[in-house]
Each structure stands twice: as C-alpha cells, then as structure tokens.
Design an enzyme around this catalytic site. Structure first.
Site, PDB file in Angstrom:
ATOM      1  N   GLY A 143       0.754  -1.247   0.000  1.00 52.71           N
ATOM      2  CA  GLY A 143       0.000   0.000   0.000  1.00 52.71           C
ATOM      3  C   GLY A 143       0.779   1.287   0.000  1.00 52.71           C
ATOM      4  CB  CYS A 166     -14.694   3.537 -30.578  1.00 51.33           C
ATOM      5  SG  CYS A 166     -13.741   3.228 -32.048  1.00 51.33           S
ATOM      6  CD  GLU A 167     -15.258   2.708 -23.966  1.00 47.00           C
ATOM      7  OE1 GLU A 167     -15.469   3.354 -22.914  1.00 47.00           O
ATOM      8  OE2 GLU A 167     -15.253   1.486 -24.023  1.00 47.00           O
ATOM      9  CE1 TYR A 185      -1.810  -3.601  -8.624  1.00 45.25           C
ATOM     10  CE2 TYR A 185      -0.702  -1.590  -7.946  1.00 45.25           C
ATOM     11  CZ  TYR A 185      -1.162  -2.855  -7.664  1.00 45.25           C
ATOM     12  OH  TYR A 185      -0.959  -3.393  -6.411  1.00 45.25           O
ATOM     13  CD  GLU A 210       0.307  -9.275   1.540  1.00 46.64           C
ATOM     14  OE1 GLU A 210      -0.576  -8.497   1.132  1.00 46.64           O
ATOM     15  OE2 GLU A 210       0.056 -10.368   2.060  1.00 46.64           O
TER      16      GLU A 210
HETATM   17  N1  LLP Z   1      -1.604  -6.943  -0.634  1.00 41.66           N
HETATM   18  C1  LLP Z   1      -2.916  -7.023  -0.932  1.00 41.66           C
HETATM   19  C2  LLP Z   1      -3.746  -7.953  -0.190  1.00 41.66           C
HETATM   20  C3  LLP Z   1      -3.462  -6.210  -1.940  1.00 41.66           C
HETATM   21  O1  LLP Z   1      -4.762  -6.278  -2.210  1.00 41.66           O
HETATM   22  C4  LLP Z   1      -2.627  -5.306  -2.647  1.00 41.66           C
HETATM   23  C5  LLP Z   1      -3.158  -4.462  -3.726  1.00 41.66           C
HETATM   24  C6  LLP Z   1      -1.259  -5.279  -2.315  1.00 41.66           C
HETATM   25  C7  LLP Z   1      -0.789  -6.105  -1.299  1.00 41.66           C
HETATM   26  C8  LLP Z   1      -0.285  -4.377  -3.013  1.00 41.66           C
HETATM   27  O2  LLP Z   1      -0.569  -3.037  -2.787  1.00 41.66           O
HETATM   28  P1  LLP Z   1       0.423  -1.912  -3.341  1.00 41.66           P
HETATM   29  O3  LLP Z   1       1.701  -2.010  -2.555  1.00 41.66           O
HETATM   30  O4  LLP Z   1       0.660  -2.205  -4.771  1.00 41.66           O
HETATM   31  O5  LLP Z   1      -0.290  -0.651  -3.116  1.00 41.66           O
HETATM   32  N2  LLP Z   1      -5.104  -1.397  -9.782  1.00 41.66           N
HETATM   33  C9  LLP Z   1      -4.983  -0.374  -8.768  1.00 41.66           C
HETATM   34  C10 LLP Z   1      -4.325  -0.891  -7.519  1.00 41.66           C
HETATM   35  C11 LLP Z   1      -5.015  -2.083  -6.913  1.00 41.66           C
HETATM   36  C12 LLP Z   1      -4.359  -2.606  -5.655  1.00 41.66           C
HETATM   37  C13 LLP Z   1      -4.968  -3.874  -5.245  1.00 41.66           C
HETATM   38  N3  LLP Z   1      -4.370  -4.492  -4.099  1.00 41.66           N
HETATM   39  C14 LLP Z   1      -4.241   0.816  -9.361  1.00 41.66           C
HETATM   40  O6  LLP Z   1      -3.884   0.793 -10.546  1.00 41.66           O
HETATM   41  O7  LLP Z   1      -4.025   1.824  -8.677  1.00 41.66           O
END
Ligand code: LLP
Length: 421
Positions: A239, A346-347, A375, A275
């Site tokens: 996060g 096309c959007e 992502y 994570e």
């Molecule tokens: N652990 C869990 C259980 C998660 O659900 C996530 C991300 C992470 C770790 C990793 O989080 P990070 O360090 O990457 O913030 N597609 C979205 C982001 C979705 C995140 C989903 N979960 C975007 O493009 O901003």
C-alpha cells in the site's frame, strides 16, 4: 528515484535510448528498468533489516516472468491472489515456502493447488473460506498455515476503488469479530493459526492510516496470545504510495515505513511480512507511445497516440495522473501548450489527460508515460482487437523483449467456431 533519464537529448532506460527500443519492437511498448526494480525492492528489505522479515512482492502489480525472476533472485517472496499467480510465481522459481496466498475468494481448486505445491501461508478472509480450506487440507492429509485478514475499519485516505480497510469494503473480517473467528480457526482440524494479516489499501501517501491499523493489530496480537493463540507472524500488506508527479508529491519513504513498523509492532517479537507491489514496480516501468495525429478541436488540441485505455487503464478507471514526457528532450525554455492526450479506442473515456501542458509535438514523435510499471501491463486488455503490447526489460546496456506482441492471427485464432456455424 528511477533510471529513466535524458542523456544526449534522448530519454534512456538505464543505458539504452528509448528510440533504439522503439525501432526494434515498434510502439507502443512497456519498458522496465532492472536497476530501478532492484533498488526499490532493496529499499523495503533494508527498511526491515534487523527484524525477522520477508518482503512478499504483490505480483499483481507486474507479473512478467522476467520481473518475478529478477526479484526472486534477490530473495523476494511473492504475494499471490489466484491460482494463476501461484503458478506464475512457481514458474519463475519462487519456492512455495516464500509464497503467501491472499484474496477474498479463493476457490477450493486454488487451495488444493497451493496445498499440494507448497505454501508459506494462506491469508483467509472469511469463515466460509476458513472452513473450506480446513476441509481441503484434511482431505489431502496436510495442515494449512493461516493468518486471518482483519479489517481494522481505518480510512486509508486513498482513491475509493483501492481502499480496502473500511468496514464497508469486502475485505477481511471485522476486527471486532476477530477473537471469535480465531477461536473457530484454532478448532478446525486442517488449519494451523500462525498470525494476523492486514492490508488497508493502495497508494497511501501518509503513514497515519498505517499507524492506526498496525496499532489495532498490536492490540489484537496481545489479546489473541492471551487466549492461547501462537501469533508469531504479522503480514502487514502493501500500500505504500509512489510519487506520480515529479513536482509536489512526497509520499513516506520505505525507511519511515519500516521505522513505523518497528515502533508499533517491534515489541511483539513477531516475524514481519509486507506485500508491496506499486512501490517496487511502479516507477520501474514506463509506457512508450507514438503520436499518430495532432488534431485541432474546438478550443483544444488532441494528441492522438497509438496507446489507448486498453494498454493503460489507470487514467480511465481511477482518474489517475501519469506524467507524460517527450522521448526527445525538448529544448530548454520551449513554449508548452495544452493538449488533450487520447488514444484511438472508440470511447471518450479513452483519455489519458486533459489540458496537459506539453512542448510542441508532431506526428511520429515518441512520448513516455512515467510510473506505469505497476498496474499497467497487467491490467491491459485486447479491447478493439488491439494486441497486448510488448514488454521490454532493460539491464544496463542490454534489453530484451520479455513478452512479445501477439500477431493478429494468434489473437483471432484463439476463438473457436461452434460446429453449427
Ligand atoms: N496486498 C494485498 C492484499 C493487496 O490487495 C494489494 C493491492 C497489495 C498487497 C499491493 O498493494 P500496493 O503495494 O501495490 O499498493 N489497480 C490499482 C491498484 C489495486 C491494488 C490492489 N491491491 C491501481 O492501478 O491503482
């Protein structure tokens, strides 16, 4: 800090000019820097030095085999959220004992896959999942190590679509119910309770929400221990946010995050897992695209690129900002003008940026979207029958295509025609 810099008037990935890669693979393409990936992974590893820990890269952020192998070689664990990700991690050489399985809807098939192949732990998110996992483990004659993901009801102060730690979100079990759930888990024959898991959201730009969540986890650890549970591992999720603009954003550093972990949880003597996904991969990747046309609209100019929302959906989906810079360095002091930067899909939603100030650009000029490593490629699709774009990994002066662009025949031939047609 990343390794995408102008040199001799051309944007480079490490020591490779992006113009050279564009000539070799065509546009659009994703390009990752090994040095940046390694650096960002190590920042987390070093931030937790002195504490027993494992950094489990959230591979949902960018899951190309070459990226996983690069990180696995540094000792990374993986956080997976599907059977497919589990197999991808294993294929990249990550041993089961370094893989944690997260996710709110693991199927029994996925559970069996991981139980048979080897797993560090499951982060379970509900009572029905817990019961199913216990049944599957018993039927295989094994015991599944688990943490329970708790939902601490903390406002992560991020985009609503990527906040996960409020009670209205589908994730985890309410922390108020945790003790009852742990009591049930401990009584299930196929499970061994080893710890607690929490993840409150993504792209967090302040430490305060983490502090609130981790304090609640510390509290819960003590309560659960008092009730006889051997809580020895804390999975603190991912996060931590990244700067998406060069100018004004300064999210907390991994060192500050590490210090917060020690401060809130250090006294418990638990092994720590984190994570991170975005911070490892986000600024280690860019998307390179070419200008197809510059179109004069009414009161605005459109920069029509060969990349589109299917290649990078973050702006359309989260109104996300990505810096866009020309690959050929603009002359100092050159006058900028406002463009609506769009793709060919096309959007109207296929808009990367509105009124973005950019130096003058012409047909065939190359531009790069920064901070697209996380992502980006993983969320792309073939909408409008646009091929998934290549991924390229740079390492010093070398580069390699790590996922090739499919041919149209390959794409079309994936469909099958029923016999009645
Ligand atoms: N652990 C869990 C259980 C998660 O659900 C996530 C991300 C992470 C770790 C990793 O989080 P990070 O360090 O990457 O913030 N597609 C979205 C982001 C979705 C995140 C989903 N979960 C975007 O493009 O901003």
């Amino acid at each position: 800090m990343d390794h995408f810099l102008y040199r001799d008037g051309v944007l480079h990935a490490e020591n490779v000019p992006l113009t050279e890669i564009a000539r070799a693979v065509g546009t659009p393409f994703y390009c990752y820097s090994t040095a940046t990936l390694v650096r960002h992974f190590r920042l987390f590893d070093e931030a937790l030095a002195g504490t027993e820990h494992l950094v489990c890269y959230a591979m949902k952020a960018a899951s190309n085999q070459a990226i996983l192998r690069t990180l696995a070689g540094l000792g990374a664990g993986m956080d997976v959220v599907s059977g497919g990700e589990y197999l991808r991690a294993r294929a990249a050489g990550v041993p089961g004992e370094r893989i944690v399985f997260s996710g709110v809807g693991k199927t029994r098939d996925e559970m069996r896959l991981a139980l048979e192949g080897g797993i560090r732990q499951f982060n379970v998110e509900s009572e029905p999942e817990m019961r199913a996992l216990s049944e599957e483990a018993v039927s295989l004659g094994v015991v599944a190590p688990i943490t329970v993901r708790v939902n601490p009801d903390v406002d992560a102060k991020t985009h609503a679509k990527i906040a996960t730690g409020k009670s209205e979100n589908k994730f985890g079990i309410p922390i108020s119910r945790a003790r009852a759930v742990y009591a049930e888990a401990a009584a299930l024959p196929g499970l061994e309770v080893i710890g607690i898991d929490v993840h409150i959201g993504s792209q967090l730009t302040e430490l305060e929400p983490f502090r609130q969540a981790y304090q609640k986890v510390a509290d819960l650890t003590e309560k659960l221990r008092a009730e006889g549970h051997d809580i020895r591992r804390l999975d603190l999720g991912g996060g931590l946010g990244i700067p998406y603009t060069r100018s004004n954003e300064a999210p907390p550093l991994p060192t500050e995050y590490g210090a917060l972990i020690r401060e809130t949880l250090g006294h418990l003597g638990c092994e720590i897992e984190i994570e991170p996904g975005r911070l490892v991969a986000g600024n280690a990747g860019i998307l390179v695209s070419k200008v197809i046309y510059v179109k004069e609209g009414e009161g605005r100019d459109f920069l029509i690129l060969d990349a589109a929302m299917n290649d990078l959906i973050r702006p359309a989906m989260y109104d996300a900002h990505h810096d866009i810079i020309p690959v050929v360095e603009p002359a100092p002091g050159v006058e900028q003008s406002a463009y609506d930067v769009v793709g060919p899909v096309c959007e109207s939603g296929d808009t990367f940026a509105k009124g973005r100030m950019l130096p003058p650009l012409r047909e065939d000029d190359l531009v790069a979207f920064r901070s697209a490593g996380a992502y980006g490629a993983v969320m792309s699709s073939e909408y409008n029958t646009r091929p998934l774009i290549p991924e390229v990994l740079v390492n010093g002066r070398d580069f390699a295509v790590i996922r090739a662009r499919p041919t149209f025949d390959e794409m079309i031939n994936r469909d099958t025609i029923p016999e009645w047609l």
